[in-house]
Scaffold this motif. Structure first.
Motif, mmCIF file in Angstrom:
data_model
loop_
_atom_site.group_PDB
_atom_site.id
_atom_site.type_symbol
_atom_site.label_atom_id
_atom_site.label_comp_id
_atom_site.label_asym_id
_atom_site.label_seq_id
_atom_site.Cartn_x
_atom_site.Cartn_y
_atom_site.Cartn_z
ATOM 1 N N TYR A 246 -10.273 -13.085 -1.211
ATOM 2 C CA TYR A 246 -9.495 -12.101 -1.236
ATOM 3 C C TYR A 246 -7.965 -12.447 -1.682
ATOM 4 C CZ TYR A 246 -12.956 -10.227 1.892
ATOM 5 O OH TYR A 246 -14.052 -9.887 2.500
ATOM 6 N N ALA A 247 -7.501 -13.440 -1.184
ATOM 7 C CA ALA A 247 -6.199 -14.150 -1.914
ATOM 8 C C ALA A 247 -6.273 -14.307 -3.370
ATOM 9 C CB ALA A 247 -5.816 -15.329 -1.058
ATOM 10 N N ASN A 248 -7.382 -15.003 -4.132
ATOM 11 C CA ASN A 248 -7.516 -15.159 -5.484
ATOM 12 C C ASN A 248 -7.395 -13.905 -6.032
ATOM 13 O OD1 ASN A 248 -7.176 -18.018 -4.857
ATOM 14 N ND2 ASN A 248 -9.467 -18.146 -4.933
ATOM 15 N N LEU A 249 -8.597 -13.014 -5.412
ATOM 16 C CA LEU A 249 -8.559 -11.823 -6.296
ATOM 17 C C LEU A 249 -7.146 -10.951 -6.326
ATOM 18 C CD1 LEU A 249 -12.001 -10.327 -4.655
ATOM 19 C CD2 LEU A 249 -11.384 -11.228 -7.169
ATOM 20 N N ALA A 250 -6.338 -11.179 -5.090
ATOM 21 C CA ALA A 250 -4.934 -10.405 -5.171
ATOM 22 C C ALA A 250 -4.201 -11.032 -6.070
ATOM 23 C CB ALA A 250 -4.616 -10.279 -3.803
ATOM 24 N N ASN A 251 -4.157 -12.166 -6.358
ATOM 25 C CA ASN A 251 -3.366 -12.901 -7.369
ATOM 26 C C ASN A 251 -3.862 -12.517 -8.879
ATOM 27 O OD1 ASN A 251 -1.783 -14.273 -5.369
ATOM 28 N ND2 ASN A 251 -3.191 -16.065 -5.295
ATOM 29 N N ILE A 252 -4.914 -12.340 -9.147
ATOM 30 C CA ILE A 252 -5.474 -12.051 -10.424
ATOM 31 C C ILE A 252 -5.055 -10.606 -10.488
ATOM 32 C CG2 ILE A 252 -7.437 -11.633 -11.809
ATOM 33 C CD1 ILE A 252 -9.087 -13.793 -10.346
ATOM 34 N N LYS A 255 -1.363 -10.280 -11.588
ATOM 35 C CA LYS A 255 -1.055 -10.946 -12.580
ATOM 36 C C LYS A 255 -1.563 -10.115 -13.877
ATOM 37 C CE LYS A 255 -0.881 -15.958 -11.291
ATOM 38 N NZ LYS A 255 -1.937 -17.183 -11.435
ATOM 39 N N GLN A 256 -2.523 -9.429 -13.707
ATOM 40 C CA GLN A 256 -3.190 -8.498 -14.814
ATOM 41 C C GLN A 256 -2.380 -7.390 -14.825
ATOM 42 O OE1 GLN A 256 -7.458 -8.329 -13.965
ATOM 43 N NE2 GLN A 256 -7.861 -10.431 -14.793
ATOM 44 N N THR A 257 -1.779 -6.933 -13.954
ATOM 45 C CA THR A 257 -0.994 -5.411 -13.947
ATOM 46 C C THR A 257 0.303 -5.587 -13.986
ATOM 47 O OG1 THR A 257 -1.078 -5.687 -11.442
ATOM 48 C CG2 THR A 257 -2.944 -4.451 -12.800
ATOM 49 N N GLN A 258 1.146 -6.935 -14.509
ATOM 50 C CA GLN A 258 2.414 -6.937 -14.649
ATOM 51 C C GLN A 258 3.217 -6.117 -15.421
ATOM 52 O OE1 GLN A 258 4.559 -9.010 -13.017
ATOM 53 N NE2 GLN A 258 3.381 -9.850 -11.704
ATOM 54 N N ASP A 259 2.604 -6.283 -16.792
ATOM 55 C CA ASP A 259 3.252 -5.211 -17.722
ATOM 56 C C ASP A 259 2.480 -4.163 -18.177
ATOM 57 O OD1 ASP A 259 5.641 -7.037 -17.570
ATOM 58 O OD2 ASP A 259 4.599 -8.381 -18.597
ATOM 59 N N ILE A 356 -1.652 -7.710 -2.069
ATOM 60 C CA ILE A 356 -0.826 -7.457 -3.352
ATOM 61 C C ILE A 356 0.455 -6.558 -2.886
ATOM 62 C CG2 ILE A 356 -3.109 -7.026 -4.713
ATOM 63 C CD1 ILE A 356 -2.508 -4.133 -4.615
ATOM 64 N N SER A 357 0.771 -6.375 -1.873
ATOM 65 C CA SER A 357 2.031 -5.497 -1.476
ATOM 66 C C SER A 357 2.422 -6.070 -0.057
ATOM 67 C CB SER A 357 1.884 -4.093 -1.403
ATOM 68 O OG SER A 357 3.238 -3.690 -1.179
ATOM 69 N N PRO A 358 2.875 -7.486 0.115
ATOM 70 C CA PRO A 358 3.322 -7.759 1.515
ATOM 71 C C PRO A 358 4.270 -6.983 2.212
ATOM 72 C CG PRO A 358 3.256 -9.381 0.035
ATOM 73 C CD PRO A 358 3.146 -8.407 -0.886
ATOM 74 N N ASN A 359 5.002 -6.213 1.413
ATOM 75 C CA ASN A 359 6.100 -5.343 2.102
ATOM 76 C C ASN A 359 5.679 -4.166 2.743
ATOM 77 O OD1 ASN A 359 8.079 -7.242 1.605
ATOM 78 N ND2 ASN A 359 8.978 -6.187 -0.142
ATOM 79 N N SER A 360 4.354 -3.831 2.539
ATOM 80 C CA SER A 360 3.574 -2.739 3.211
ATOM 81 C C SER A 360 3.150 -2.915 4.437
ATOM 82 C CB SER A 360 2.553 -2.116 2.139
ATOM 83 O OG SER A 360 3.109 -1.597 0.884
#
Length: 453
Positions: A246-252, A255-259, A356-360
């Protein structure tokens, strides 16, 4: 003067008191807070409770005449809201200090004071009757229910919802209108309860797998409500490792939705949340309901490049769709998805959002609190499905989003030739270790991010 008659000194003083402005009220409140802070640090809990009772319940024989006079002046202002704020903050001053020194019994005794019969007895004093009415109103308010959470965890007979006090405390410490003492007390207790659960879960997991401990008094109690099947659940959660963790998928995904545009982000979010979900009914129900909501969500930003604030707001809305949309009752999607499969599936979806959103995280826990508050009026037997969801939620987030790292190790040498996909969970043991404590995300930081859009 009134007409041709001169006012007496007492009458003049009364008129002045009845026209007190807020700055004067704050001065009087400060006198009371200073008095309580002084005695709670140097006096026994019994003496402190006696002074609190004489000040707020009886309004007589308090050892500090300045504090008693200050309370009189607050009452004479006829401002029940300020009286309640004074009372609340006074309670949390005592609770914070007693809690810090692990004195739990006086906290229970403090809360019981508001159930005294003396509060319901009429007096010959209009001022005292006014205070009694305000005390009764407080004892029947949400503020008092919040206060009781600090004692409920010591009551063995308390209702099932109190087992999840760490979540029920969240609305108290994210509410910026609450006194700072109340917010600090709620945050501190919630963290301590979570830490205790993490520790108890790790100890139970370690000892229950030991052949020696299993047959001795060294066996640790199960901190969950799932019975011994919890070990297999933990193994199933921890087994999600490797490139598709789950952590790796979140990181991917991050990164893929940065811009990318916000519209692209929303479409990708649904695919990310459903990745590896095998239950077809769950997937169909999720896609149909979530896609409709995401399509119109903040559509005025669809052509903009997604930023941190927009990502946070979107994840918070997704959490609401999956739990409660009005902070009072469960969302239709929450009930639908839980009816379509194992509660672990929904919990994992929520975990993916937080990764993907720790502040949530705080927003999610506040919504979990709302669900508990909605269902706590029902008997435990009718809420078994919700309790199972809450237990799975507790365990999953203790494993993935906290400061204890769990590892699954294959123990059977005879199965060494098996490949990863054929390995059975029964061949494995769970090991845990502490990892670096994550930083605490403050609820007001989340609000500030949300307000930047």
């Amino acid at each position: 003067m009134i007409g041709d008659r001169l006012l007496t000194v007492a009458q003049t003083d009364t008129l002045i008191q009845l026209n007190l402005d807020s700055s004067h009220l704050h001065q009087f409140q400060a006198i009371i807070y200073k008095f309580l802070l002084g005695i709670v640090k140097k006096s026994s809990p019994e003496a402190v409770l006696r002074e609190f009772r004489q000040l707020f319940i009886y309004q007589v024989d308090c050892s500090n005449t300045d504090a008693l006079n200050a309370l009189y002046k607050i009452v004479l202002d006829k401002n029940e809201a300020e009286f309640r704020n004074t009372l609340k903050r006074s309670c949390y001053i005592l609770i914070n200090n007693w809690d810090a020194s692990r004195q739990h019994k006086p906290i229970q005794e403090l809360i019981k004071l508001f159930a005294e019969k003396k509060i319901n007895v009429d007096t010959t004093s209009g001022t005292l009757d006014c205070v009694r009415t305000w005390l009764n109103n407080f004892a029947n308010s949400k503020d008092y229910e919040d206060l009781k959470l600090f004692a409920s965890r010591y009551d063995i007979q308390s209702e099932w919802a109190h087992r999840y006090t760490s979540y029920l405390l969240v609305p108290q410490y994210i509410n910026l209108n609450n006194p700072i003492e109340q917010r600090e007390a709620a945050r501190s207790l919630a963290k301590r309860l979570k830490d205790k659960f993490k520790f108890d879960l790790a100890m139970y997991t370690a000892h229950s797998q030991s052949p020696v401990a299993r047959d001795t008094k060294l066996q640790k109690p199960n901190p969950t409500g799932l019975g011994d099947d919890v070990l297999r659940l933990i193994k199933a959660i921890v087994a999600k490792r490797g490139p598709f963790s789950y952590a790796n998928l979140a990181n991917i995904f991050v990164k893929q939705t940065q811009d990318v545009t916000y519209n692209f982000f929303k479409h990708s979010l649904s695919k990310y949340l459903l990745f590896s979900v095998a239950n077809k009914k769950f997937v169909t129900a999720f896609q149909k309901n979530m896609s409709e909501k995401l399509y119109v969500l903040y559509e005025e930003h669809d052509d903009e490049i997604v930023n941190d604030a927009l990502r946070l707001r979107t994840c918070n809305r997704v959490i609401e769709y999956l739990t409660t949309e009005n902070n009072r009752e469960p969302s239709a999607l929450f009930a639908l998805l839980l009816s379509q499969g194992n509660p672990l599936t929904l919990v994992v979806i929520l975990l993916k959002v937080i990764l993907i959103s720790p502040n949530s995280r705080t927003h999610l826990e506040a919504n979990i609190a709302a669900l508990i508050q909605y269902y706590q009026k029902y008997p435990e037997i009718e809420c078994k499905w919700l309790i199972t969801f809450l237990e799975v939620f507790n365990i999953t987030f203790a494993i993935y989003a906290e400061n204890v790292k769990y590892n699954l190790i294959q123990m059977s040498q005879n199965n060494g030739s098996r490949n990863q996909s054929n390995r059975t969970l029964d061949d494995c043991r769970i090991f845990s270790q502490l990892k670096e404590e994550p930083s605490l995300e403050m609820a007001d930081e989340e609000v500030q991010l949300e307000e930047t859009i």
